[in-house]
Design an enzyme around this catalytic site. Structure first.
Site, mmCIF file in Angstrom:
data_model
loop_
_atom_site.group_PDB
_atom_site.id
_atom_site.type_symbol
_atom_site.label_atom_id
_atom_site.label_comp_id
_atom_site.label_asym_id
_atom_site.label_seq_id
_atom_site.Cartn_x
_atom_site.Cartn_y
_atom_site.Cartn_z
ATOM 1 N N GLY A 142 -30.084 8.154 -9.124
ATOM 2 C CA GLY A 142 -28.943 7.163 -10.525
ATOM 3 C C GLY A 142 -27.873 8.524 -10.742
ATOM 4 O O GLY A 142 -26.693 7.509 -11.150
ATOM 5 N N GLU A 154 1.266 15.111 9.802
ATOM 6 C CA GLU A 154 0.500 13.998 8.486
ATOM 7 C C GLU A 154 -1.452 14.299 8.402
ATOM 8 O O GLU A 154 -1.798 14.375 7.791
ATOM 9 C CB GLU A 154 0.687 12.896 8.649
ATOM 10 C CG GLU A 154 -0.160 11.819 7.194
ATOM 11 C CD GLU A 154 1.242 10.398 7.801
ATOM 12 O OE1 GLU A 154 0.230 9.572 7.062
ATOM 13 O OE2 GLU A 154 2.397 10.045 8.771
ATOM 14 N N GLN A 202 -26.659 10.319 -2.725
ATOM 15 C CA GLN A 202 -28.335 10.148 -2.753
ATOM 16 C C GLN A 202 -28.393 11.146 -3.115
ATOM 17 O O GLN A 202 -29.607 10.963 -3.663
ATOM 18 C CB GLN A 202 -28.396 9.796 -0.990
ATOM 19 C CG GLN A 202 -29.526 9.173 -0.815
ATOM 20 C CD GLN A 202 -29.706 7.811 -1.146
ATOM 21 O OE1 GLN A 202 -28.991 6.959 -1.243
ATOM 22 N NE2 GLN A 202 -31.657 7.913 -1.449
ATOM 23 N N LEU A 203 -28.397 12.196 -2.774
ATOM 24 C CA LEU A 203 -28.754 12.957 -3.272
ATOM 25 C C LEU A 203 -29.687 13.866 -4.888
ATOM 26 O O LEU A 203 -30.275 13.718 -5.155
ATOM 27 C CB LEU A 203 -28.777 14.617 -2.374
ATOM 28 C CG LEU A 203 -29.453 14.989 -0.465
ATOM 29 C CD1 LEU A 203 -28.705 15.892 -0.155
ATOM 30 C CD2 LEU A 203 -30.927 14.926 -1.101
ATOM 31 N N PHE A 229 1.353 -1.383 0.053
ATOM 32 C CA PHE A 229 -0.082 0.325 -0.244
ATOM 33 C C PHE A 229 0.751 1.083 -0.155
ATOM 34 O O PHE A 229 0.442 2.149 0.706
ATOM 35 C CB PHE A 229 -0.801 -0.205 0.983
ATOM 36 C CG PHE A 229 -1.685 -0.957 1.926
ATOM 37 C CD1 PHE A 229 -2.623 -1.918 0.644
ATOM 38 C CD2 PHE A 229 -2.160 -1.669 2.623
ATOM 39 C CE1 PHE A 229 -2.987 -3.218 0.593
ATOM 40 C CE2 PHE A 229 -2.819 -2.326 3.115
ATOM 41 C CZ PHE A 229 -3.591 -3.802 1.625
ATOM 42 N N ILE A 230 2.148 0.771 -0.386
ATOM 43 C CA ILE A 230 2.769 2.429 -0.777
ATOM 44 C C ILE A 230 2.554 3.583 -2.090
ATOM 45 O O ILE A 230 2.911 3.449 -2.997
ATOM 46 C CB ILE A 230 4.263 1.628 -1.036
ATOM 47 C CG1 ILE A 230 4.557 1.097 0.260
ATOM 48 C CG2 ILE A 230 5.316 2.969 -1.207
ATOM 49 C CD1 ILE A 230 4.156 0.756 1.552
ATOM 50 N N GLY A 257 -3.279 6.535 9.979
ATOM 51 C CA GLY A 257 -3.965 6.190 11.491
ATOM 52 C C GLY A 257 -5.411 6.496 11.018
ATOM 53 O O GLY A 257 -6.123 7.173 11.224
#
Length: 380
Positions: free
Chosen positions: A341, A243, A337-338, A157-158, A365
């Site tokens: 579709g 960070e 949602q608003l 996941f770098i 984190g």
């Protein structure tokens, strides 16, 4: 409410960032998403525009200003543009402080000019397949071989993992590892035994390359130790507040942008012969979100001020990070949602914001880790 943390110089910088995004990023972004990676020329263009190394001393080609408010402007504008793929925040705000505060004079001369020009793209490698937020679980090792370190292990996941020319690697330099046995080693492109795995297929932030990294008997020169031997844990904890604040800044801007585009949409979109904005439920949804954004903005701006003054602590940065990112997540869900579709269609910004922003509550984190930090400070 009018924001009071920025000066005319910050406003002028914001105009520069917007012009850069319009010229160098937005025309190419769809292609970068298809490619799964940002073109290296975009990094060099950012360097030419003075967007890289804002806090790096001018003698190395940087901006020479430690004022975090400039970084906040960058984070806000890149978020509003829907362009997280060009990970300037990672480069400037997360990796940059390690190089400016820990590097020797020789290391600074070697790395910082390229860092500021965009010729050197950076990454930091902490997470492993079996160790995420818990640094005690790191298994990557670096053995002292006299004139070099022998590095073995893997990371996952770098961010910037494919593009990176310089990777700050967290490794065990004692058999026990942990708080007193981790060090930071800098691995550079082209070192024998340094391999990159596949560009990972994520649900969002498609233009941002994220990779697995493998280290097979890499002979890392002793001159590539960054900071104190066995001092990585302290170094990492020192810079986490910035960070997490940077993530909170982007999250607050993301929620605000979702509110803006959704407010405009419900004014135009009709249902049952009238605009959605005429429906009480929709007005209540917008009112709630606007209030949450305003309250969050006030807190995050205060954290920016405190950090610029050197006063932000880890607890308040954690509060900002978990609250703002969870707001962004809720805002993305409610705004999609608003849109109905149309919100599920990738050509609509709300759909991309939904998937791009989901990682915010995880990296830097997790929300759960942020709450643990806050809870321990109150109940220790």
């Amino acid at each position: 409410m009018k924001r009071r943390i920025f000066s005319a110089e910050h406003d002028a910088f914001r105009d520069t960032v917007r012009a850069f995004l319009a010229k160098e990023v937005q025309p190419h972004y769809a292609q970068w998403e298809k490619d799964g990676i940002v073109a290296r020329e975009a990094w060099r263009a950012a360097g030419r525009q003075g967007l890289l190394g804002l806090a790096v001393p001018e003698e190395y080609g940087g901006g020479g200003t430690p004022d975090f408010r400039y970084s906040a402007v960058l984070a806000e504008e890149f978020t509003r543009a829907g362009a997280p793929g060009l990970a300037i925040g990672l480069h400037n705000d997360i990796i940059g402080p390690y190089l400016t505060s820990l590097a020797t004079d020789e290391q600074k001369r070697r790395w910082l000019p390229g860092f500021c020009s965009g010729d050197i793209i950076t990454a930091i490698a902490m997470t492993e397949p079996g160790a995420g937020s818990d640094l005690q679980g790191i298994r990557t090792t670096a053995e002292d071989k006299g004139d070099h370190w022998l590095l073995n292990g893997s990371k996952t996941f770098i961010s910037n993992g494919v593009l990176a020319d310089l990777v700050v690697v967290v490794a065990k330099t004692t058999p026990e590892g942990g708080a007193h046995g981790l060090s930071l080693l800098v691995v550079e492109r082209g070192m024998d035994g340094f391999e990159r795995g596949r560009n990972l297929d994520k649900i969002g932030q498609k233009a941002q390359d994220t990779a697995e990294l493998f280290f097979h008997d890499i002979r890392v020169p002793k001159d590539n130790l960054l900071g104190e031997l066995h001092g990585a844990f302290v170094h990492l904890m020192t810079h986490l507040a910035q960070e997490r604040l940077a993530i909170a800044v982007a999250a607050a801007a993301g929620a605000e942008h979702l509110l803006e585009i959704t407010t405009a949409y419900v004014k135009e979109r009709e249902a049952f012969g009238r605009p959605l904005a005429r429906l009480q439920h929709v007005r209540f949804e917008i009112a709630e979100l606007a209030t949450e954004c305003a309250v969050t903005r006030a807190y995050v701006d205060r954290c920016i001020e405190d950090h610029a003054a050197g006063e932000l602590d880890a607890v308040h940065a954690s509060m900002a990070k978990w609250w703002a990112t969870e707001l962004q997540k809720r805002a993305a869900d409610r705004c999609l949602q608003l849109h109905g579709g149309y919100g599920y269609m990738t050509e609509y910004p709300v759909a991309r914001a939904f998937t791009d922003g989901r990682i915010q509550t995880i990296y830097g984190g997790t929300t759960e880790i942020m709450k643990e930090i806050i809870g321990r400070s109150l109940l220790a």
